[in-house]
Design a protein around this motif. Structure first.
Motif, PDB file in Angstrom:
ATOM      1  N   SER A   1     -32.316 -13.359  14.778  1.00 20.58           N
ATOM      2  CA  SER A   1     -31.030 -13.439  14.298  1.00 20.58           C
ATOM      3  C   SER A   1     -30.654 -14.783  13.977  1.00 20.58           C
ATOM      4  CB  SER A   1     -29.976 -12.792  15.257  1.00 20.58           C
ATOM      5  OG  SER A   1     -28.775 -12.534  14.599  1.00 20.58           O
ATOM      6  N   VAL A   2     -30.516 -15.939  14.517  1.00 21.05           N
ATOM      7  CA  VAL A   2     -29.972 -16.915  14.291  1.00 21.05           C
ATOM      8  C   VAL A   2     -30.923 -17.767  13.020  1.00 21.05           C
ATOM      9  CG1 VAL A   2     -28.690 -17.459  16.254  1.00 21.05           C
ATOM     10  CG2 VAL A   2     -30.863 -18.465  16.033  1.00 21.05           C
TER      11      VAL A   2
ATOM     12  N   GLY B   1     -23.640 -22.413  18.076  1.00 23.00           N
ATOM     13  CA  GLY B   1     -22.238 -22.026  17.929  1.00 23.00           C
ATOM     14  C   GLY B   1     -22.193 -20.469  18.012  1.00 23.00           C
ATOM     15  N   HIS B   2     -23.332 -19.804  18.769  1.00 24.68           N
ATOM     16  CA  HIS B   2     -23.037 -18.276  18.896  1.00 24.68           C
ATOM     17  C   HIS B   2     -22.673 -17.400  17.757  1.00 24.68           C
ATOM     18  CE1 HIS B   2     -23.838 -19.312  22.976  1.00 24.68           C
ATOM     19  NE2 HIS B   2     -22.936 -20.088  22.840  1.00 24.68           N
ATOM     20  N   PHE B   3     -23.300 -17.941  16.504  1.00 23.64           N
ATOM     21  CA  PHE B   3     -23.014 -17.353  15.218  1.00 23.64           C
ATOM     22  C   PHE B   3     -23.859 -16.094  15.010  1.00 23.64           C
ATOM     23  CE2 PHE B   3     -21.091 -21.169  14.309  1.00 23.64           C
ATOM     24  CZ  PHE B   3     -19.827 -20.847  13.599  1.00 23.64           C
ATOM     25  N   GLY B   4     -23.817 -15.114  14.275  1.00 23.54           N
ATOM     26  CA  GLY B   4     -24.679 -14.102  13.992  1.00 23.54           C
ATOM     27  C   GLY B   4     -24.453 -12.678  14.313  1.00 23.54           C
ATOM     28  N   PRO B   5     -24.974 -11.674  13.948  1.00 22.07           N
ATOM     29  CA  PRO B   5     -24.391 -10.345  14.562  1.00 22.07           C
ATOM     30  C   PRO B   5     -25.083 -10.187  16.037  1.00 22.07           C
ATOM     31  CG  PRO B   5     -26.244 -10.294  12.715  1.00 22.07           C
ATOM     32  CD  PRO B   5     -25.787 -11.601  12.617  1.00 22.07           C
TER      33      PRO B   5
ATOM     34  N   TRP C   1     -20.663 -22.161   6.821  1.00 29.31           N
ATOM     35  CA  TRP C   1     -20.649 -23.353   6.583  1.00 29.31           C
ATOM     36  C   TRP C   1     -22.255 -23.825   6.020  1.00 29.31           C
ATOM     37  CZ3 TRP C   1     -24.572 -24.615   9.801  1.00 29.31           C
ATOM     38  CH2 TRP C   1     -24.452 -24.000  11.146  1.00 29.31           C
ATOM     39  N   GLY C   2     -23.298 -23.039   6.540  1.00 29.71           N
ATOM     40  CA  GLY C   2     -24.573 -23.013   5.946  1.00 29.71           C
ATOM     41  C   GLY C   2     -24.741 -22.883   4.408  1.00 29.71           C
ATOM     42  N   ILE C   3     -23.756 -22.230   3.725  1.00 33.52           N
ATOM     43  CA  ILE C   3     -23.888 -21.959   2.567  1.00 33.52           C
ATOM     44  C   ILE C   3     -23.489 -23.351   1.711  1.00 33.52           C
ATOM     45  CG2 ILE C   3     -22.542 -21.105   0.172  1.00 33.52           C
ATOM     46  CD1 ILE C   3     -22.021 -18.431   2.026  1.00 33.52           C
ATOM     47  N   PHE C   4     -22.534 -24.145   2.469  1.00 30.91           N
ATOM     48  CA  PHE C   4     -22.023 -25.308   1.784  1.00 30.91           C
ATOM     49  C   PHE C   4     -23.337 -26.356   2.009  1.00 30.91           C
ATOM     50  CE2 PHE C   4     -18.413 -22.855   2.501  1.00 30.91           C
ATOM     51  CZ  PHE C   4     -17.704 -23.101   1.128  1.00 30.91           C
TER      52      PHE C   4
ATOM     53  N   GLY D   1     -18.255 -14.358   5.484  1.00 28.46           N
ATOM     54  CA  GLY D   1     -18.460 -14.469   6.786  1.00 28.46           C
ATOM     55  C   GLY D   1     -18.049 -13.470   7.652  1.00 28.46           C
ATOM     56  N   GLY D   2     -16.713 -12.985   7.235  1.00 23.98           N
ATOM     57  CA  GLY D   2     -16.138 -11.728   7.827  1.00 23.98           C
ATOM     58  C   GLY D   2     -16.370 -11.832   9.481  1.00 23.98           C
ATOM     59  N   ALA D   3     -15.355 -11.285  10.282  1.00 25.01           N
ATOM     60  CA  ALA D   3     -15.520 -11.355  11.612  1.00 25.01           C
ATOM     61  C   ALA D   3     -16.458 -10.298  12.093  1.00 25.01           C
ATOM     62  CB  ALA D   3     -13.980 -10.894  12.140  1.00 25.01           C
ATOM     63  N   SER D   4     -16.941  -9.314  11.393  1.00 32.42           N
ATOM     64  CA  SER D   4     -17.845  -8.532  11.853  1.00 32.42           C
ATOM     65  C   SER D   4     -19.455  -9.014  11.994  1.00 32.42           C
ATOM     66  CB  SER D   4     -17.970  -7.172  11.317  1.00 32.42           C
ATOM     67  OG  SER D   4     -18.394  -7.375  10.016  1.00 32.42           O
ATOM     68  N   LEU D   5     -19.870  -9.793  10.831  1.00 31.38           N
ATOM     69  CA  LEU D   5     -21.113 -10.292  11.166  1.00 31.38           C
ATOM     70  C   LEU D   5     -21.237 -11.535  11.758  1.00 31.38           C
ATOM     71  CD1 LEU D   5     -22.316  -9.229   7.640  1.00 31.38           C
ATOM     72  CD2 LEU D   5     -22.927  -8.059   9.903  1.00 31.38           C
TER      73      LEU D   5
END
Length: 183
Positions: free
Chosen positions: A133-134, A122-126, A27-30, A18-22
């Motif tokens: 991207s999402v 959730g505004h995830f992704g780089p 949670w999608g893995i789970f 998950g790292g903060a940079s990316l």
């Protein structure tokens, strides 16, 4: 290695993914992992069926987000109206595809769809806000979950405790499910 140990080690490894940079939605893995196990485990047929339906669900989410954007910016609809119309248009099409045998694992479509939408919301992704991207991030996490399920089973020698979904945890609870005597 017991499945509990292999699953725990893999779950812990998501901290590094998950790292903060990316800003990836780990949670999608789970969700992909759980879906794999609920569908019977990482067999070839489960992996193929779930992989197909996760992709289809993710594509429908991508199309929904695109349509929502077009209705909002193109027609000037309020965000809630654009979202409502988009869902009402896209969701029936996705469900109808579930009538076709290769895409009949409809929960896989819902997981793919909801993961991509939640990644967007959730505004995830780089590149937060980019629907492409999402889509890529959400789908990648779901598919990685299938891989995690396969690796967990391989590390545990393919063994896991098999339990019927209706089997209870406490010995006394089973008696509660039986009909009353004389009734």
């Amino acid at each position: 290695m017991p499945i509990e140990a292999s699953a725990t080690l893999l779950a812990a490894s998501t901290i590094f993914i998950g790292g903060a940079s990316l800003n990836l939605p780990t949670w999608g893995i789970f969700l992909g992992w759980a879906a794999t196990m609920l569908a019977g485990g990482p067999s070839r047929s489960t992996i193929a069926a779930l992989g197909r339906t996760l992709v289809v669900g993710g594509l429908f989410a991508l199309a929904t987000l695109w349509l929502e954007g077009m209705l909002g910016s193109g027609l000037g609809l309020p965000v809630w109206a654009a979202a409502l119309v988009s869902i009402l248009v896209m969701n029936p099409g996705m469900l109808l595809l579930g009538r076709w045998a290769p895409l009949s694992l409809i929960p896989g479509m819902f997981i793919g769809f909801s993961t991509v939408l939640a990644t967007h919301l959730g505004h995830f992704g780089p590149v937060p806000g980019s629907i492409l991207s999402v889509f890529v991030c959400g789908l990648a996490m779901n598919l990685l979950g299938i891989g995690f399920a396969a690796v967990a089973m391989a590390l545990s020698g393919g063994r896991r405790q098999r339990r019927s979904p209706t089997e209870t945890q406490s010995p006394g609870a089973a008696a509660d499910l039986q009909p009353a005597a004389g009734g």
